[in-house]
Motif scaffolding. Structure first.
Motif, PDB file in Angstrom:
ATOM      1  N   ASN A 163       8.218 -19.772  25.595  1.00  0.00           N
ATOM      2  CA  ASN A 163       7.330 -20.852  25.236  1.00  0.00           C
ATOM      3  C   ASN A 163       7.809 -21.374  23.831  1.00  0.00           C
ATOM      4  OD1 ASN A 163       5.273 -21.049  27.670  1.00  0.00           O
ATOM      5  ND2 ASN A 163       4.864 -19.168  26.794  1.00  0.00           N
ATOM      6  N   VAL A 164       7.567 -22.856  23.619  1.00  0.00           N
ATOM      7  CA  VAL A 164       8.279 -23.544  22.413  1.00  0.00           C
ATOM      8  C   VAL A 164       7.249 -23.196  21.260  1.00  0.00           C
ATOM      9  CG1 VAL A 164       8.774 -25.764  21.250  1.00  0.00           C
ATOM     10  CG2 VAL A 164       9.517 -25.179  23.749  1.00  0.00           C
ATOM     11  N   VAL A 165       7.725 -23.038  20.149  1.00  0.00           N
ATOM     12  CA  VAL A 165       6.868 -22.742  18.784  1.00  0.00           C
ATOM     13  C   VAL A 165       7.327 -23.715  17.866  1.00  0.00           C
ATOM     14  CG1 VAL A 165       6.502 -21.327  16.930  1.00  0.00           C
ATOM     15  CG2 VAL A 165       6.722 -20.122  19.066  1.00  0.00           C
ATOM     16  N   GLU A 166       6.249 -24.703  17.641  1.00  0.00           N
ATOM     17  CA  GLU A 166       6.538 -25.751  16.708  1.00  0.00           C
ATOM     18  C   GLU A 166       5.704 -25.760  15.273  1.00  0.00           C
ATOM     19  OE1 GLU A 166       6.616 -29.934  18.890  1.00  0.00           O
ATOM     20  OE2 GLU A 166       5.269 -28.554  19.951  1.00  0.00           O
ATOM     21  N   ILE A 167       6.139 -25.820  14.359  1.00  0.00           N
ATOM     22  CA  ILE A 167       5.578 -25.588  12.954  1.00  0.00           C
ATOM     23  C   ILE A 167       5.598 -27.128  12.458  1.00  0.00           C
ATOM     24  CG2 ILE A 167       5.704 -24.674  10.511  1.00  0.00           C
ATOM     25  CD1 ILE A 167       5.777 -22.742  12.804  1.00  0.00           C
ATOM     26  N   LYS A 168       4.159 -27.704  12.315  1.00  0.00           N
ATOM     27  CA  LYS A 168       3.970 -29.085  12.198  1.00  0.00           C
ATOM     28  C   LYS A 168       3.183 -28.959  10.854  1.00  0.00           C
ATOM     29  CE  LYS A 168       4.209 -30.881  16.805  1.00  0.00           C
ATOM     30  NZ  LYS A 168       3.558 -31.753  17.809  1.00  0.00           N
ATOM     31  N   ALA A 169       3.463 -30.346  10.078  1.00  0.00           N
ATOM     32  CA  ALA A 169       2.731 -30.652   8.962  1.00  0.00           C
ATOM     33  C   ALA A 169       1.558 -31.467   9.392  1.00  0.00           C
ATOM     34  CB  ALA A 169       3.586 -31.252   7.963  1.00  0.00           C
ATOM     35  N   LEU A 170       0.279 -30.834   9.562  1.00  0.00           N
ATOM     36  CA  LEU A 170      -0.893 -31.387  10.083  1.00  0.00           C
ATOM     37  C   LEU A 170      -1.925 -31.482   9.072  1.00  0.00           C
ATOM     38  CD1 LEU A 170      -0.978 -29.906  13.708  1.00  0.00           C
ATOM     39  CD2 LEU A 170       0.163 -31.946  12.955  1.00  0.00           C
ATOM     40  N   SER A 171      -3.030 -31.962   9.404  1.00  0.00           N
ATOM     41  CA  SER A 171      -4.100 -32.043   8.274  1.00  0.00           C
ATOM     42  C   SER A 171      -4.665 -30.638   8.073  1.00  0.00           C
ATOM     43  CB  SER A 171      -5.240 -33.253   8.946  1.00  0.00           C
ATOM     44  OG  SER A 171      -6.331 -32.650   7.982  1.00  0.00           O
ATOM     45  N   SER A 172      -4.834 -30.199   6.889  1.00  0.00           N
ATOM     46  CA  SER A 172      -5.432 -29.242   6.586  1.00  0.00           C
ATOM     47  C   SER A 172      -6.898 -28.647   7.350  1.00  0.00           C
ATOM     48  CB  SER A 172      -5.678 -28.812   5.238  1.00  0.00           C
ATOM     49  OG  SER A 172      -6.624 -29.790   4.651  1.00  0.00           O
ATOM     50  N   ASP A 173      -7.369 -29.807   7.809  1.00  0.00           N
ATOM     51  CA  ASP A 173      -8.660 -29.582   8.628  1.00  0.00           C
ATOM     52  C   ASP A 173      -8.202 -29.258  10.042  1.00  0.00           C
ATOM     53  OD1 ASP A 173     -10.209 -29.959   6.348  1.00  0.00           O
ATOM     54  OD2 ASP A 173     -10.420 -32.291   7.061  1.00  0.00           O
ATOM     55  N   ASP A 174      -6.839 -29.438  10.695  1.00  0.00           N
ATOM     56  CA  ASP A 174      -6.728 -28.912  11.953  1.00  0.00           C
ATOM     57  C   ASP A 174      -6.646 -27.544  12.123  1.00  0.00           C
ATOM     58  OD1 ASP A 174      -6.815 -31.766  12.859  1.00  0.00           O
ATOM     59  OD2 ASP A 174      -4.774 -31.707  12.622  1.00  0.00           O
ATOM     60  N   ALA A 175      -6.703 -27.305  13.643  1.00  0.00           N
ATOM     61  CA  ALA A 175      -6.697 -25.602  13.776  1.00  0.00           C
ATOM     62  C   ALA A 175      -5.278 -25.335  13.202  1.00  0.00           C
ATOM     63  CB  ALA A 175      -6.687 -25.671  15.156  1.00  0.00           C
ATOM     64  N   PRO A 176      -5.334 -23.700  12.578  1.00  0.00           N
ATOM     65  CA  PRO A 176      -4.228 -23.181  12.254  1.00  0.00           C
ATOM     66  C   PRO A 176      -3.195 -23.168  13.529  1.00  0.00           C
ATOM     67  CG  PRO A 176      -5.719 -21.697  12.289  1.00  0.00           C
ATOM     68  CD  PRO A 176      -6.549 -23.068  12.639  1.00  0.00           C
ATOM     69  N   VAL A 177      -3.670 -22.782  14.450  1.00  0.00           N
ATOM     70  CA  VAL A 177      -2.719 -22.471  15.579  1.00  0.00           C
ATOM     71  C   VAL A 177      -3.289 -22.922  17.002  1.00  0.00           C
ATOM     72  CG1 VAL A 177      -1.556 -20.782  17.003  1.00  0.00           C
ATOM     73  CG2 VAL A 177      -1.638 -20.398  14.629  1.00  0.00           C
ATOM     74  N   SER A 178      -2.623 -23.761  17.878  1.00  0.00           N
ATOM     75  CA  SER A 178      -3.146 -24.153  18.949  1.00  0.00           C
ATOM     76  C   SER A 178      -2.000 -24.103  19.950  1.00  0.00           C
ATOM     77  CB  SER A 178      -3.704 -25.447  18.774  1.00  0.00           C
ATOM     78  OG  SER A 178      -2.806 -26.561  18.446  1.00  0.00           O
ATOM     79  N   ILE A 179      -2.624 -24.239  21.428  1.00  0.00           N
ATOM     80  CA  ILE A 179      -1.755 -24.202  22.441  1.00  0.00           C
ATOM     81  C   ILE A 179      -1.924 -25.563  23.054  1.00  0.00           C
ATOM     82  CG2 ILE A 179      -1.609 -23.053  24.793  1.00  0.00           C
ATOM     83  CD1 ILE A 179      -1.773 -20.287  23.293  1.00  0.00           C
TER      84      ILE A 179
END
Length: 604
Positions: A500-516
């Motif tokens: 499966n693809v792993v994406e490292i994204k610059a998201l808001s610090s309030d968003d979940a650390p890891v999501s599927i």
């Protein structure tokens, strides 16, 4: 009159085997045809009396069906207009010369409230599907002697005078050895109930009237109350809940159509609700397979439709599509749309309360019928997670200020399972986004259709990606990770995610650390394939997903600061399992390991 011998006028010696084996698709049809003939004879004498062409006493006009198991006979008796010897020769000996058609031609200009059922002149001969010999004892309403006609299924017959006190006809079937199942009273009662439940003349069997000769669809809607419609529904479907509402069909131009269609209470499993609409022709049951007459999406309705203008083949068993069928189909669609529109406008709150059931019909109609969308677009409803209802136009107005992306598309966020996707819904609400509930089996198809119809509107499932990507406003967060740290994080999770693809994204610090997340197009394709029965076309394929790691989350920063590779791997595994758990994808041994590992960490 002495006994007359003669030959039935047919063109082939093989007509009886053809009738028995090929003309009728089911041998139980014989009883429907013979009782229908008796009804015709009764309707004719009533009509002649009303016209002043017969001034005798009509008397009790019940039709009687009797079984004599010992004599191995079935007798159908009526007190209709009967036949003279000449009429027997004309209507019985000349196969396919229909007495009903001749009668209609003779009195075609007279207003007819009691229509004649027969039209092909072959129904009588269906008797030979089960009988080795048939007798007709008949006395005409005219001043003529009664006669007896006998035929054993060959082209030879006998016709003689007999004594018969009462006007009318008795058809006596001497049942063949291979059809003795029809000498069981329970079998005959079942057939009579199936085909004759609503015949327009009372049918008596075992001293009981087994039919309702004046069902509500032959009455004027103005003469009926809600209680009448509900009572009739219970007569049709005694084990069902009360319907939501109903539509009374009553058309006499450019085609004749009567009936009552009910909207049942249904939820998800609509396949179980099919074949609940019964088709009648002049109150004679024909079939419950109405796919050519009723639009596909309305075959989930219950009820009855009756039309003499629906073309049947000579066995009255199969529909033959023609212009009238198409017109009736369109008319039913229009009547349903008009009724729904009327309910929506008159009592929107009540309409909203019924939407869970109504919505399935509306969505199915929009998916399968291009014209239905134009009629239904003003009463389509979206329900959000707060239980509020909106039309598409109202909803677009509600959310477009916050939920527009960089391309000026209004993004409608939806959930297919509010409980399982609760964390995603709450994250959306934290940003003051709204989420609607689309959890019907048809919603993947429904969404695709709406996206083609609604201008600059797109639908995205709330757990389909990070919120910043679902509603991409073109504002990119800066990553707090260096390239080396990104590489390290990707390595930790790639080992866990496999193919499966792993994406490292610059998201808001309030968003979940890891999501599927499962990309929206893939999710819809999977759902639609499942509905269409194609899920196993290429075997059972594993679910492919994207593992999104929020590089700006303080949880990821904490993971990177841990001393020792093993600790970082354990931490990453815990985050990965939490992401799987939030999507309901953690089970079996993996779930057990996760629970044990969590207990161990809590004990430290």
């Amino acid at each position: 009159m002495s006994t007359e011998k003669g030959t039935i006028s047919i063109n082939t010696e093989n007509i009886f085997p053809i009738i028995k084996k090929f003309l009728y698709s089911d041998n139980e049809i014989f009883l429907r045809e013979l009782v229908s003939n008796a009804v015709d004879a009764t309707q004719k004498i009533k009509k002649l009396s009303a016209m002043g062409k017969y001034d005798g006493e009509l008397g009790d006009l019940k039709i009687n069906v009797a079984v004599d198991k010992e004599a191995k006979t079935i007798t159908i008796s009526d007190k209709g207009l009967g036949m003279t010897a000449d009429e027997v020769k004309k209507y019985i000996n000349q196969i396919a010369f229909s007495g009903a058609k001749d009668f209609l031609d003779k009195y075609k200009d007279v207003d007819d409230k009691n229509p004649i059922i027969g039209q092909f002149g072959l129904g009588f001969y269906s008797a030979y599907m089960v009988a080795k010999e048939v007798e007709i004892h008949t006395k005409s309403y005219q001043d003529e002697p009664a006669v007896k006609w006998t035929c054993d299924g060959t082209t030879e017959y006998a016709l003689e005078d007999i004594e018969k006190a009462e006007r009318g006809t008795d058809i006596i079937l001497h049942i063949a050895e291979d059809s003795e199942e029809f000498l069981e009273e329970a079998k005959i009662e079942q057939i009579l109930t199936k085909y004759g439940k609503f015949l327009p003349v009372e049918i008596e069997f075992k001293e009981n009237v087994i039919n309702n000769p004046t069902p509500i669809w032959v009455k004027s809607p103005s003469d009926l109350k809600d209680e009448d419609y509900l009572a009739f529904y219970k007569e049709l479907y005694p084990m069902s809940e009360d319907p939501l509402f109903w539509i009374h069909l009553n058309v006499d131009y450019p085609f004749n159509l009567t009936g009552v269609l009910y909207f049942p209470k249904i939820k998800q499993d609509f396949q179980l609700s099919r074949e609940k609409i019964q088709l009648y022709s002049r109150q004679v049951f024909i079939t419950d397979d109405v796919k050519d007459i009723v639009p596909e999406f309305l075959q989930l309705l219950h009820g009855v439709i009756d039309s003499p203008d629906i073309p049947l083949n000579v066995s009255r068993s199969y529909l033959q599509a023609d212009g009238n069928v198409r017109k009736i189909n369109s008319h039913i669609t229009k009547k349903v749309a008009d009724k729904l529109s009327e309910l929506f406008k008159e009592d929107r709150k009540a309409f909203e309360e019924k939407w869970d059931s109504i919505g399935l019909f509306v969505k199915y109609g929009i998916i399968s019928d291009e014209k239905f969308y134009d009629r239904a677009k003003d009463f389509i409803l979206f329900k959000n997670t707060e239980g509020e209802y909106f039309t598409p136009e109202d909803y677009k107005t509600k959310v477009e200020a916050l939920q527009k992306d960089k391309d000026e598309n209004t993004v409608v966020l939806y959930t297919s399972h509010p409980e399982k996707q609760d964390s995603y819904i709450k994250a959306a609400k934290k940003r003051e986004y709204d989420v609607i509930v689309l959890d019907d089996v048809l919603d993947s198809h429904f969404i695709n259709t709406l996206e083609q119809k609604l201008e600059k509107v797109t639908f995205k499932r709330v757990d389909g990606d990070s919120l910043d990507k679902l509603i991409d406003k073109g504002l990119n967060e800066e990553s707090v990770l260096s390239d080396k740290e990104k590489e390290k994080v990707e390595g930790l999770f790639k080992e866990l995610a496999g193919n499966n693809v792993v994406e490292i994204k610059a998201l808001s610090s309030d968003d979940a650390p890891v999501s599927i997340v499962l990309p929206e197009f893939m999710r819809r394709w999977t759902d639609m394939s499942r509905i269409n029965g194609q899920s196993n076309m290429f075997g059972e394929m594993p679910t492919m997903y994207n593992l999104v790691v929020n590089g700006n989350s303080p949880v990821i920063a904490k993971m990177l600061k841990l001393r020792g590779e093993e600790k970082r791997q354990t931490y990453a595994k815990q985050l990965y399992d939490l992401a799987l758990l939030s999507q309901g994808m953690l089970s079996g041994g993996n779930l057990t390991d996760f629970v044990n590992r969590t207990f161990e960490e809590m004990a430290e």
